[in-house]
Design an enzyme around this catalytic site. Structure first.
Site, short mmCIF file in Angstrom:
data_model
loop_
_atom_site.label_atom_id
_atom_site.label_comp_id
_atom_site.label_asym_id
_atom_site.label_seq_id
_atom_site.Cartn_x
_atom_site.Cartn_y
_atom_site.Cartn_z
N ARG A 39 -1.03 -8.98 13.19
CA ARG A 39 -1.55 -7.97 12.23
C ARG A 39 -2.32 -8.66 11.10
NH1 ARG A 39 3.91 -5.33 10.83
NH2 ARG A 39 2.78 -4.29 9.14
N ARG A 69 11.85 -6.27 5.75
CA ARG A 69 11.83 -4.82 6.03
C ARG A 69 12.29 -4.54 7.46
NH1 ARG A 69 6.23 -1.64 5.73
NH2 ARG A 69 5.88 -2.85 7.62
N ARG A 115 10.76 -1.25 12.29
CA ARG A 115 9.43 -0.94 12.82
C ARG A 115 9.09 -1.90 13.96
NH1 ARG A 115 4.73 0.15 8.37
NH2 ARG A 115 3.53 -1.12 9.84
N ARG A 163 -10.13 1.27 7.48
CA ARG A 163 -9.56 -0.05 7.76
C ARG A 163 -10.59 -1.00 8.35
NH1 ARG A 163 -3.83 0.38 8.11
NH2 ARG A 163 -2.88 -1.56 8.75
N LYS A 201 0.83 -1.22 0.00
CA LYS A 201 0.00 0.00 0.00
C LYS A 201 0.86 1.26 0.00
CE LYS A 201 -2.15 -1.18 3.82
NZ LYS A 201 -1.45 -2.47 4.07
P1 AP5 Z 1 4.70 -1.55 1.98
O1 AP5 Z 1 4.54 -0.74 0.76
O2 AP5 Z 1 5.15 -0.87 3.23
O3 AP5 Z 1 3.34 -2.36 2.28
P2 AP5 Z 1 2.12 -1.94 3.15
O4 AP5 Z 1 0.94 -2.68 2.61
O5 AP5 Z 1 2.02 -0.45 3.24
O6 AP5 Z 1 2.57 -2.58 4.52
P3 AP5 Z 1 2.52 -2.00 5.99
O7 AP5 Z 1 3.23 -3.00 6.85
O8 AP5 Z 1 3.02 -0.61 6.07
O9 AP5 Z 1 0.99 -2.03 6.21
P4 AP5 Z 1 0.16 -2.11 7.48
O10 AP5 Z 1 -1.21 -2.00 6.96
O11 AP5 Z 1 0.43 -3.29 8.34
O12 AP5 Z 1 0.74 -0.87 8.35
P5 AP5 Z 1 0.26 0.61 8.57
O13 AP5 Z 1 1.47 1.44 8.67
O14 AP5 Z 1 -0.81 1.00 7.60
O15 AP5 Z 1 5.66 -2.76 1.63
C1 AP5 Z 1 6.11 -3.67 2.61
C2 AP5 Z 1 7.49 -4.20 2.19
O16 AP5 Z 1 7.36 -4.96 1.00
C3 AP5 Z 1 8.50 -3.08 1.89
O17 AP5 Z 1 9.75 -3.47 2.31
C4 AP5 Z 1 8.44 -2.95 0.36
O18 AP5 Z 1 9.63 -2.48 -0.19
C5 AP5 Z 1 8.13 -4.38 -0.06
N1 AP5 Z 1 7.31 -4.46 -1.27
C6 AP5 Z 1 6.25 -3.66 -1.60
N2 AP5 Z 1 5.72 -4.04 -2.78
C7 AP5 Z 1 6.45 -5.11 -3.20
C8 AP5 Z 1 6.37 -5.95 -4.36
N3 AP5 Z 1 5.44 -5.78 -5.31
N4 AP5 Z 1 7.28 -6.94 -4.47
C9 AP5 Z 1 8.22 -7.14 -3.50
N5 AP5 Z 1 8.35 -6.37 -2.39
C10 AP5 Z 1 7.47 -5.37 -2.24
O19 AP5 Z 1 -0.46 0.51 9.99
C11 AP5 Z 1 0.31 0.23 11.14
C12 AP5 Z 1 -0.58 0.22 12.38
O20 AP5 Z 1 -1.22 1.52 12.53
C13 AP5 Z 1 -1.77 -0.76 12.36
O21 AP5 Z 1 -1.36 -2.06 12.76
C14 AP5 Z 1 -2.69 -0.10 13.39
O22 AP5 Z 1 -2.22 -0.31 14.70
C15 AP5 Z 1 -2.53 1.39 13.06
N6 AP5 Z 1 -3.49 1.87 12.05
C16 AP5 Z 1 -3.19 2.30 10.79
N7 AP5 Z 1 -4.31 2.68 10.15
C17 AP5 Z 1 -5.34 2.50 11.01
C18 AP5 Z 1 -6.73 2.69 10.92
N8 AP5 Z 1 -7.30 3.17 9.81
N9 AP5 Z 1 -7.50 2.37 12.00
C19 AP5 Z 1 -6.93 1.89 13.13
N10 AP5 Z 1 -5.61 1.68 13.28
C20 AP5 Z 1 -4.82 1.97 12.24
#
Ligand code: AP5
Length: 190
Positions: A144, A127, A133, A88, A13
């Site tokens: 998660r 990562r 992180r 979410r 994402k």
């Molecule tokens: P990346 O692009 O970071 O993927 P991502 O889907 O953004 O993964 P995240 O771990 O950031 O998502 P998340 O939803 O768990 O965390 P968030 O920060 O939103 O890519 C991941 C890795 O893969 C990178 O190393 C990248 O280089 C690699 N990669 C990407 N694409 C690739 C490909 N095609 N091929 C190979 N490698 C690739 O949320 C964190 C926390 O915040 C949540 O757990 C929760 O506690 C809170 N939170 C966030 N939003 C809310 C909400 N709306 N409501 C309540 N709590 C929330």
């Protein structure tokens, strides 16, 4: 362009949101980054959110809406938004939809990045060595993914019912995923 990106942890994402926002002159708004910024700053909101993030649980809806809503409306009026990690839950999506209708800023599309769980775990563990992180440990990643399956996955049906869902294979290379998203968004009616 106003786009919501959904998908499990590690589906890309954040990676894709930056590129799609640049392509369409929109603002990338990451719920996770916004929360991590508040935590790093030691704000009251950050203090309330911190333990949820480190456990891999979702923070309460009101915190996220308070943090993001004004920014989303401002972005929509400036040139569009690409939302990464919000909404979410179906509850967040319904609340956001009601507010967006009122503000005239509803989404044009919801892009769902569909990925294989084992591969996603591998991406996040890799990562962890780079970004450090707190929620990229094997145990928290597994939690998660459970939270995603229970609370976030139903959003795909929610957006499908609204006729907004675009499903993309997140197992392609990052450039292939970007190209597929842009091609799909380019086909939306103007
Ligand atoms: P990346 O692009 O970071 O993927 P991502 O889907 O953004 O993964 P995240 O771990 O950031 O998502 P998340 O939803 O768990 O965390 P968030 O920060 O939103 O890519 C991941 C890795 O893969 C990178 O190393 C990248 O280089 C690699 N990669 C990407 N694409 C690739 C490909 N095609 N091929 C190979 N490698 C690739 O949320 C964190 C926390 O915040 C949540 O757990 C929760 O506690 C809170 N939170 C966030 N939003 C809310 C909400 N709306 N409501 C309540 N709590 C929330």
């Amino acid at each position: 362009m106003r786009v919501v990106l959904i998908g499990p942890p590690g589906s890309g994402k954040g990676t894709q949101a930056v590129r799609i926002a640049a392509q369409f002159g929109a603002e990338h708004i990451s719920a996770g980054d916004a929360l991590r910024t508040e935590i790093a700053a030691g704000s009251e909101l950050g203090l309330r959110a911190r333990d949820y993030l480190s456990r891999g649980d979702l923070v309460p809806d009101d915190l996220v809406v308070e943090l993001l809503w004004h920014r989303i409306v401002a972005a929509a009026r400036a040139g569009g938004y690409v939302l990464d990690g919000f909404p979410r839950t179906v509850e967040q999506a319904e609340a956001a939809y009601r507010m967006a209708v009122e503000a005239g800023v509803t989404a044009h599309a919801a892009v769902y990045l569909a990925g294989d769980t084992q591969a996603l775990v591998g991406r996040l563990l890799a990562r962890a060595h780079v970004d450090g992180r707190v929620d990229d440990t094997a145990e928290v990643i597994s939690h998660r993914l459970e939270v995603y399956a229970r609370q976030t996955a139903p959003l795909a049906d929610y957006y499908a019912q609204r006729g907004l869902l675009i499903t993309i294979d997140a197992m392609l290379t990052p450039d292939e995923v970007t190209a597929a998203i842009i091609a799909a968004l380019d086909q939306l009616p103007a």
